[in-house]
Structures are given as structure tokens and as C-alpha cells.
Design an enzyme around this catalytic site. Structure first.
Site, short mmCIF file in Angstrom:
data_model
loop_
_atom_site.label_atom_id
_atom_site.label_comp_id
_atom_site.label_asym_id
_atom_site.label_seq_id
_atom_site.Cartn_x
_atom_site.Cartn_y
_atom_site.Cartn_z
N ASP A 69 17.63 -9.31 -7.21
CA ASP A 69 17.41 -8.33 -8.27
C ASP A 69 16.76 -7.06 -7.72
O ASP A 69 15.88 -6.48 -8.35
CB ASP A 69 16.56 -8.91 -9.41
CG ASP A 69 16.64 -8.06 -10.67
OD1 ASP A 69 17.40 -7.08 -10.69
OD2 ASP A 69 15.92 -8.36 -11.64
N TYR A 70 17.18 -6.66 -6.55
CA TYR A 70 16.67 -5.42 -5.96
C TYR A 70 17.48 -4.21 -6.43
O TYR A 70 17.83 -3.34 -5.63
CB TYR A 70 16.70 -5.49 -4.43
CG TYR A 70 15.54 -6.23 -3.79
CD1 TYR A 70 14.26 -6.14 -4.31
CD2 TYR A 70 15.73 -6.98 -2.63
CE1 TYR A 70 13.19 -6.80 -3.69
CE2 TYR A 70 14.67 -7.63 -2.00
CZ TYR A 70 13.40 -7.54 -2.54
OH TYR A 70 12.35 -8.17 -1.93
#
Lengths: 129, 819
Positions: B480-481
Site C-alpha cells: 500500500d505504498y
């Protein structure tokens, strides 16, 4: 009779305060030994188990109202300072969990010192009686 | 890389001569010949070309790096004839610049580039003018026109015409001069380049101590019972003329007097509470002035916002009246082509970017729900009519360009863009910081296109809707970057002169400087080996990941001694958790056998607050988070036991709010659900497991990437064990959300931290020189403007449910006392 007087004195407020302190320190010691050994098995720091053992010994000595409690605890406290500095240097926020609680305990142990050694004296008195 | 000077001169001359007939007569061709300075180019731009992200770009083949080349180059070629005045085409042909078809689009790109530079040069101060002027990077074909145009002085009319010929079927308009920051704050990011910089200098470090509240306005938009625990307005108003233009958490459009805070008008688009995705946020609005409308015509200048329930709404800036000519009665329905309407699954929280008359918006697709989720499609609409100009559906770029066929949807589950894009009026590009696919923490069933574009910065040509280049910051992202920061456009002060560039901050803390035209990094991009320990899909993972060698905000990997707590006992518990977890440093992959530690966590590094850049001092101001997440993949059985269901299987409004994002997300359709302990707090006490600082703010030398100063951001006053405020006035460095504004007066204004303080920091030293206690959390970007010679600093403290700061509806303006 003298030994009875001593016994009465030793079961006053001071006595219960020291016992409570011994209980608290003993409980902390047990928790630290338990967690510390677990941590060692995970290849983590040995500090907690060792410090926990120091606290447990302190607690036993406190319960026996021996002045040695203070000396053992001082050893734990000084060792803690040294270890804490070795781990995180002068990062004050990082020092909080390492140093604050042990120092608070040190204050309580110091406050307890006037009540320590009574039992020893009582024993001395008892012998001639 | 170097171009032959004489040849270059020749080409530019030829280009101009040929162009001349096609252009207005007053475009003095001789000017071109007097253009001796032009052929200096040695193309500094890609001095060190990135190791792996882009191929060793020979300047000739310029355009898209290999990653995107196939598709964009091909799809672009057709545009050449449109754009190209005959001159362009001729230039390209003759230009010797041999190479690939990729040249052609490139050529027209810079032809466009030239346009605004000439225009802005006229009326804009040095700042903008210089931006496009210098011969830019790695361009081959490009440079001739790029250089020739500005020297041709007369360009405005000339280019106007040629540009007009440009796009017979494109809805995009000509590049237009952009409103400037200063008295006004006309864009969410300040100026068109999103620098978050104000040239105002009335307030300085010497007088900032006298700063006082000029007015406090309240929007009245506070959470209903149903929306309690879901508010995080994050709003930054615009200032245009005498008015501040803003949206409230639930998208109520409001205009207030910029000097007094009195309300001019409001327009409530009636967004329902169940549309709140994770947070009720509206970071800002955008304005557009119709170049063809009379100045006093209704909606000549309009405010455009995108709403939580996925509508574009346009109203007149002066009156708040709906722009009837826009879409259907002032609205465009963004659900069109998305599929089943599930309130809260598809929502917009960022201001749209408006480039050459095209309103560009993505949307926040609520994370972690299901593989079969709304598309991450990014769409462009005509800013006047609201008509769909193009759709960029990365899963079906050609097929769905004009929308999906009846009864079908845009490709589901693709990476979305939830943050603010940045428009590049000069190049006609919009830069999209893309997030990750809908299922963030599992990737084996992603498509090749998802792998190509997720967590990348993608440049889209708004005249065609086609991608021009892409720069990926995480390969095969399972963390989830998302790219959360809005990029800023700068003239990078390279040794050989300024290069039009982009500053791209990431959640991993890396800051990249990219060439605007090619997407190539101006600095080396390093490569690190990524661990696979504990991974449920080691074959999917990328064995290496990029890191910026320009600058990173990221701290060293965690060790056991970084564990924290308030006492030795909670510290010991955290050490045990640390040792039990899978952790092999940065990019440790998701695991289910035991928890894994993700550091930095998904709050950054740099998140939507982005960075601020002082172009005069050459300083980047970046606030950042420094907190890990403690996560675990849950098997489907575990997820079912916990009752994790995707949003489309819940009752409306049931999800969202208090929980951390990802604290129990079903990821339906993939083998695993996800459980995130964001900020990794110790069980029981809620005290963070890692030592402070949890956030900081840093000044970085723009030219070298070196740190000038770095200091924790936020005091401990509101934090303590069991959620009890400690009132300790000491700087600890709290998690923060929201960004800063830098003023020419040498001050950085920022709240963002969880201590509710709004502060001014001396940009030279990093020292806090003023602060004010806000009535609610300052999780919003501040801004600056001027009315009647008086400088104002403004912030809209609205609080943030997840940052655990008080919610509010305030808009507070500060100024120096009058007399």
C-alpha cells in the site's frame, strides 16, 4: 516483651509499605524474568531477564527487611543506566522506558531504607531474650 | 547526448522559416536567425540516467522510457499530424534526429512547450518564464523549436495559431497563461506548479511573534451521528480576487470574504453520509476561466469540485450559481462506467487538475475491499461542457478511451489515483501519482498493466489522453505504498542551466527529481535487493526495488533497540513482538505465518501533505512520518471468523471511520485478508512500540539533495499512555498528516502534527518562532494570500479521526496587527 514490642513496631505502616513495595517489585521481577527468558529464546536482549532477577532478589530482601535490598537494587539501577546508555546513548526519549520506571522504583527503595534492618535488630534483641 | 550546434541552429532556423507561413505574419522569421544562443544545448538533463527504471536513454530516442514506450509511443504517433503545423513535421524530418517514431510526439510536445513559455514570458515574472525557456533535457527533435520559439519574441500570436491547428478533434484548448500565486492562491498547491510557496514577505521571523487571528470562520459542517468518527476535512481554500473558495468535509462549496471571513455564498451538493469512504475529506477545489466567455458571463470563472459521491460539480465563483452548461445542470456523474453504485467505494477527495481546459480526476477506491472493485480509471472532461474528453483505463486504454461499451465497465480493480494530480499547462501533460491496485497486499493475480502502472508517476498528454511516460517507485507493490503526494514542478538548477523537472516524494520517503518531458530521473536511481522472508508469493515479488540517491526521508531499518514503551515491561513486550515478526528491513513482504513489520508504514514518508519548495532559496521543505505498521495477512478462514466482508456486502455507511485503514480489510477474491496495526501500538497501553520521533520536518538543498536541517515535528502535549494527554511541552515528533506553506518572508507554516499547534518555523534554522493552539486538529495544508496590502496566513483545522485529533469546522486566518 521487648521482642513483642519490636514485632508491633514492625507491623505498622512502614512494615506494610515495605511489604507492598516488595510485592510490586517482586511482581515486576517475575514478569521481567518470564518475558526476558522468552526474549532470550527469540535471540533478543538478555537485559530483561537479568534485571528481572535483580528485582526479584531485591523484593525478597525487602520482604526480609534487609538493607541488602538497597544495595542489590542500586546494582540493578546502575547496571540499567549503563545498559541504556550503551543501547541508545543520549536519546532522551529512547531513555524514557529504560530509565524512568527504574528510577521511580529507586526512590521508593530509598524511602524504604529507614524501615530496613529492623528485623535484623529485632533478631539481635531476641537472642538475649 | 550532445547535439551538433550548427545542425541544431540550422534546424531551428528551418523550422521557424517553415513555420512562419503557417503562423501569423508578425511572427518575424528573422528573429529565428538571430537566435545564436539557441544551439548551446548539451543537454544536461539526464546526466546520470537511472540504473534500472529507465533504459540508458540515449537522448535521441528521448521520449518514453522503455517501460511505457511500447504503448505510448505507438498510440501517440497519430497525434503528430494534428499538432503539427507543417513546420513541425518538416522540422522533425529534417532534423536528422533519426531514431524512432517516438520522436514525433516528442516534437509536438515541445512545440507546445514553447507556447506558454513565450506567453508567460510576457507577463509573468522570471519565475515562470525561465521555466520552460531553457533548452531542456534529453530532447533531440525537441530542442530546435523549444529554443527557437522563445527567441522569436512574437510567439504568442504565432503559437496561438499553430496550437489552434493542433487538435481538431481534441477537446483540449491552447496552453493559457496560468494565474499566479501571491495576492491570490489560485491553485490547491499555490501556483500551477504546486510549490506551496508564497512570494509574500510581510510576515518575517522578526515580526511573526505579533501574528494574531484576523478572523475565524466556521463552515457549520460537522459530523452527523452517522458520520461520527469519519471526519477528516483536510481542506485548503483557494483565494481568488476578494474571496476564499473552499469545500467542507461533505463537499459544501463556500465562498467567504478573504479579509473578514463573511460568507458570500454557499452551495450544498447534498452528499449523503453513506458516501464517506474512509474519511469525509475534501482537500480542495479548482477554478477554471473560460477563455471564450465574456468576463461577466455566468460561470466565466467557475469553481469545480469532485465529491465523495463521485460527481463533478461546477458553480460560478462569484455567485455560487450552478453552471448549467456543465454536464447535466452543473454536474457530471463519475459513476458512469464504473459499475454498481456502492456508496463509499468510489469517492473523490482531491481537487481535480485542470490542464488546457481539461478537468482531470481520479478517485479514491476504498482500499482492500475486493479484487472486483471499481476501476482506477482516470478521466478528463471538458471544463466548460463537462463532456468526457478521454478516459485512461490502464487495463483497456484504447477500447475504453471514450468510455466502456454500453453495459460494461472500465477495467475493475486497477490502481487508482486518489491524491491531487499536477497539471503542466506548458507541455499539456498531467502528472498522476498512481496508487496501488484495489487489493493492496496481494499481487499474484494482478494484470501486467497493473504491474506496470501501480505506484508510478504517470504523465498523460491531456490533448490525447495517452500516457507519455511512467516512473515506478515500487515494483509489484504489496505494501500500500500508493503515491500520495502531489508532485511539484520546478526548474531544477542543473549545472548547465535550469531543467524543467518534477519533484516526486513517496511514501517510502524517497524524493525523486524527474525530467518533465521524459520522466527520467536527473539523479541516479539506486537499486536494493528486496527480502522475501515469509512471503506468501515469493515468485510474484520483485527481487529488487528502486531507491532515490538524490534524497530520502527514510530512517535506517529498525532494530530491537528501537523498541519503545513507557516502562521496561511494555518495551519488553514490543521487543518480543519485534523478534516474533517477520522483518528483514525495508520492503519485508506480507506474511501470514506470523506478522510482518512494514517500515516505513503506509502513512509515509511523504503523504498527501506533499512538500513545499522555496524556488528563491532553492530549498525543499518536507514533513514526514517515521512509523512502522505491524501487519498480518489473514487466511480466508480467519477473515471469515472475524466477519470481514467487502463494502458491497455491508449495509451502507457501515464501514469507514475509526479503524485504521486496513485494520481488517477482506481483500475479497484474493486468498488473504489483511490486518494492519497502523503505527504499531502496543497492545493494552496504546503506546507506540517504536521510539520517537514519529514525524519530522526537514529542509533539503534543492540542488544537491543534502539535508540543511531536520527536526522532530510536534510536541508530546496531547499524547500519553492509555490516551491520556501528558501536557508535556517537549518536542517528541508526532505522526503528522498535512503539509506546509513556505513564504518569501523566510517562514514555514505548518500544523499537521497531533499536538494541534500551528507553528511558524524559520526556514534558515528549523527553529519554531511562533505557535498558536488550534481548536481542532491541523491536518490540512495551510496557505497564504494578501488583501489590500495585508498578508494573511490561513489554515482550516478540521481534525482527523484516525490521527485522533478533535474534529472541527474552522477556517482561521492570521495577520499582523494593523498599525
Amino acid at each position: 516483651m521487648s521482642n513483642i514490642r519490636v514485632a508491633q513496631r514492625s507491623h505498622g505502616v512502614g512494615h506494610w509499605a515495605v511489604m507492598l513495595l516488595a510485592l510490586v517489585i517482586g511482581a515486576l521481577g517475575v514478569v521481567l524474568i518470564g518475558g526476558g527468558v522468552w526474549l532470550i529464546t527469540l535471540e533478543g536482549s538478555w537485559y530483561y531477564a537479568i534485571a528481572g532477577a535483580g528485582l526479584l532478589i531485591t523484593a525478597i530482601l525487602l520482604a526480609r527487611r534487609q538493607m541488602a535490598a538497597l544495595y542489590v537494587y542500586l546494582l540493578v539501577w546502575i547496571g540499567t543506566l549503563g545498559w541504556a546508555y550503551w543501547e541508545v546513548g543520549f536519546d532522551w526519549w529512547a531513555q524514557v522506558p529504560r530509565v524512568v520506571a527504574p528510577t521511580v522504583l529507586l526512590i521508593f527503595v530509598l524511602l524504604a531504607t529507614p524501615a530496613l534492618g529492623n528485623r535484623y535488630r529485632a533478631t539481635v534483641h531476641e537472642v538475649p531474650a | 547526448m550532445t547535439r551538433h550546434p550548427k545542425l541544431s541552429l540550422f534546424v531551428s532556423a528551418l523550422a521557424l522559416t517553415l513555420a512562419a507561413p503557417a503562423v501569423a505574419q508578425d511572427t518575424a522569421p528573422p528573429a529565428a536567425t538571430t537566435e545564436p544562443s539557441a544551439p548551446t544545448t548539451t543537454d544536461p538533463a539526464t546526466p546520470a540516467s537511472p540504473a534500472e527504471t529507465s533504459p540508458p536513454a540515449s537522448s535521441e530516442s528521448s521520449v518514453p522510457d522503455a517501460s511505457s514506450a511500447g504503448d505510448s509511443a505507438a498510440s501517440e504517433t497519430p497525434t503528430a499530424p494534428e499538432t503539427a503545423t507543417p513546420a513541425d513535421a518538416a522540422a522533425t524530418d529534417t532534423a536528422e534526429t533519426p531514431t524512432t517514431p517516438a520522436d514525433t510526439p516528442e516534437a509536438d510536445a515541445t512545440a507546445e512547450d514553447a507556447t506558454p513559455s513565450a506567453e508567460t514570458a510576457e507577463e509573468a515574472p522570471a519565475d515562470t518564464a525561465t521555466e520552460t525557456a531553457p533548452p531542456s533535457a534529453g530532447q533531440t527533435t525537441v530542442a530546435p523549436e523549444g529554443e527557437a520559439m522563445p527567441t522569436a519574441e512574437t510567439a504568442p500570436t504565432g503559437t496561438g495559431d499553430s496550437a489552434a491547428a493542433e487538435t481538431p478533434q481534441s477537446m483540449a484548448r491552447n496552453a493559457a497563461p496560468q494565474p499566479e500565486v501571491g495576492t491570490d492562491w489560485p491553485f490547491y498547491g499555490g501556483d500551477a506548479h504546486a510549490l506551496r510557496y508564497s512570494p509574500l514577505d510581510q510576515i518575517t521571523r522578526d515580526n511573526v511573534g505579533q501574528l494574531e487571528r484576523a478572523f475565524v470562520y466556521r463552515t457549520g459542517d460537522m459530523p452527523s451521528e452517522a458520520a461520527a468518527g469519519k471526519y477528516a476535512p483536510e481542506t485548503t481554500p483557494l483565494k481568488v480576487g476578494d474571496a476564499l473558495l473552499m469545500c467542507s468535509a461533505m463537499n459544501i462549496l463556500i465562498s467567504i470574504d478573504a479579509a473578514t471571513g463573511e460568507e458570500n455564498w454557499r452551495y450544498d451538493p447534498q452528499v449523503s453520509d453513506d458516501a464517506i469512504p474512509y474519511s469525509a475529506s475534501c482537500r480542495g477545489v479548482s477554478i477554471y476561466t473560460d477563455p471564450d466567455a465574456a468576463a461577466d458571463a455566468p460561470c466565466a470563472t467557475r469553481v469545480i469540485e469532485a465529491t465523495l459521491d463521485a460527481r463533478l460539480v461546477a458553480v460560478d465563483t462569484a455567485t455560487g450559481e450552478v453552471c448549467a452548461d456543465f454536464g447535466e445542470n452543473g454536474e457530471v456523474d463519475l459513476w458512469d462506467g464504473i459499475g454498481e453504485r456502492v456508496p463509499g467505494w468510489y469517492a473523490v477527495t482531491a481537487p481535480p487538475a485542470i490542464v488546457r481546459g481539461i478537468v482531470v480526476t481520479g478517485a479514491q477506491v476504498k482500499d482492500g475491499q475486493a479484487e472486483d472493485a471499481p476501476s482506477g480509471v482516470v478521466r478528463g472532461y471538458d471544463a466548460v461542457t463537462g463532456e468526457l474528453a478521454w478516459a485512461w483505463d490502464l487495463g483497456a486504454p484504447e477500447a475504453n478511451k471514450d468510455g466502456p461499451p454500453e453495459g460494461e465497465t472500465y477495467t475493475r480493480g486497477t490502481p487508482n489515483m486518489w491524491t491531487a494530480a499536477t497539471g503542466d499547462e506548458e507541455l499539456g501533460y498531467v502528472y498522476l501519482p498512481m496508487g496501488n491496485s484495489s487489493v493492496d497486499y496481494y499481487g499474484s493475480n494482478r494484470s501486467e498493466q497493473e504491474n506496470e502502472y501501480s505506484t508510478s508517476l504517470v504523465a498523460i498528454d491531456v490533448t490525447t489522453g495517452d500516457p507519455v511516460w511512467t516512473f515506478q517507485t515500487v515494483h509489484r507493490d504489496v505494501w500500500d505504498y500508493d503515491l500520495g503526494s502531489q508532485v511539484s514542478l520546478i526548474d531544477f538548477p542543473a549545472d548547465d542551466g535550469p531543467v524543467p523537472a518534477i519533484v516526486l516524494p513517496s511514501k517510502q520517503g524517497d524524493i525523486y527529481i524527474l525530467n518533465r518531458e521524459t520522466g527520467e530521473s536527473l539523479f541516479p536511481v539506486g537499486s536494493i535487493e528486496a527480502p522475501t522472508v515469509g512471503s506468501v508469493e515469493p515468485d510474484y515479488l520483485s527481487g529488487e526495488q528502486p531507491v532515490s540517491e538524490y534524497h530520502t526521508l527514510r530512517k535506517a531499518d529498525l532494530t530491537e533497540r528501537d523498541m519503545w514503551g513507557f516502562t521496561p515491561i511494555d518495551q519488553m513486550v514490543c521487543r518480543i513482538l519485534f523478534k516474533q515478526a517477520n522483518y528483514a528491513g525495508f520492503f519485508t513482504p506480507p506474511s501470514t505465518d506470523r506478522p510482518w513489520i512494514q517500515f516505513p508504514g503506509y502513512n509515509g514518508g511523504s503523504d498527501w501533505g506533499s512538500v513545499a519548495i522555496d524556488p528563491e532559496r532553492g530549498v525543499i521543505i518536507a514533513n514526514y512520518n517515521n512509523i512502522p505498521n505491524h501487519n498480518r495477512l489473514l487466511t480466508r478462514e480467519q477473515a471469515d471468523e472475524r466477519g470481514l466482508r467487502p463494502i458491497n456486502e455491508q449495509s451502507p455507511g457501515e464501514s469507514g471511520g475509526s479503524n485504521a485503514e486496513g485494520a481488517g480489510d477482506p481483500q475479497a477474491g484474493s486468498p488473504y485478508a489483511i490486518d494492519v496495526n497502523a503505527g504499531w501500538r502496543a497492545p493494552g497501553t496504546g503506546v507506540p512500540c517504536t521510539r520517537p520521533p514519529y514525524g519530522g520536518i526537514r529542509a533539503i538543498d534543492l540542488k544537491t539533495g543534502e539535508t540543511l536541517w531536520d527536526t522532530p515535528l510536534g510536541t508530546a502535549r496531547r499524547n500519553g499512555p492509555f490516551g491520556i494527554p501528558s501536557y508535556l511541552p517537549f518536542k517528541i515528533g508526532t505522526p503528522n498528516n498535512g503539509g506546509s506553506v513556505v513564504t518569501a518572508g523566510g517562514l514555514v507554516f505548518i500544523a499537521a502534527a497531533t499536538d494541534n499547534l500551528f507553528r511558524a518555523i524559520d526556514i534558515e534554522t528549523g527553529e519554531t518562532v511562533w505557535e498558536d493552539l488550534l481548536p481542532a486538529g491541523g491536518q490540512a495544508n495551510p496557505m497564504a494570500y494578501e488583501v489590500d496590502g495585508r498578508q494573511y496566513i490561513l489554515i482550516a483545522p478540521g481534525g482527523h479521526h484516525f490521527m485522533e485529533t478533535p474534529i472541527g469546522d474552522y477556517v482561521i486566518a492570521y495577520a499582523l496587527p494593523q498599525n
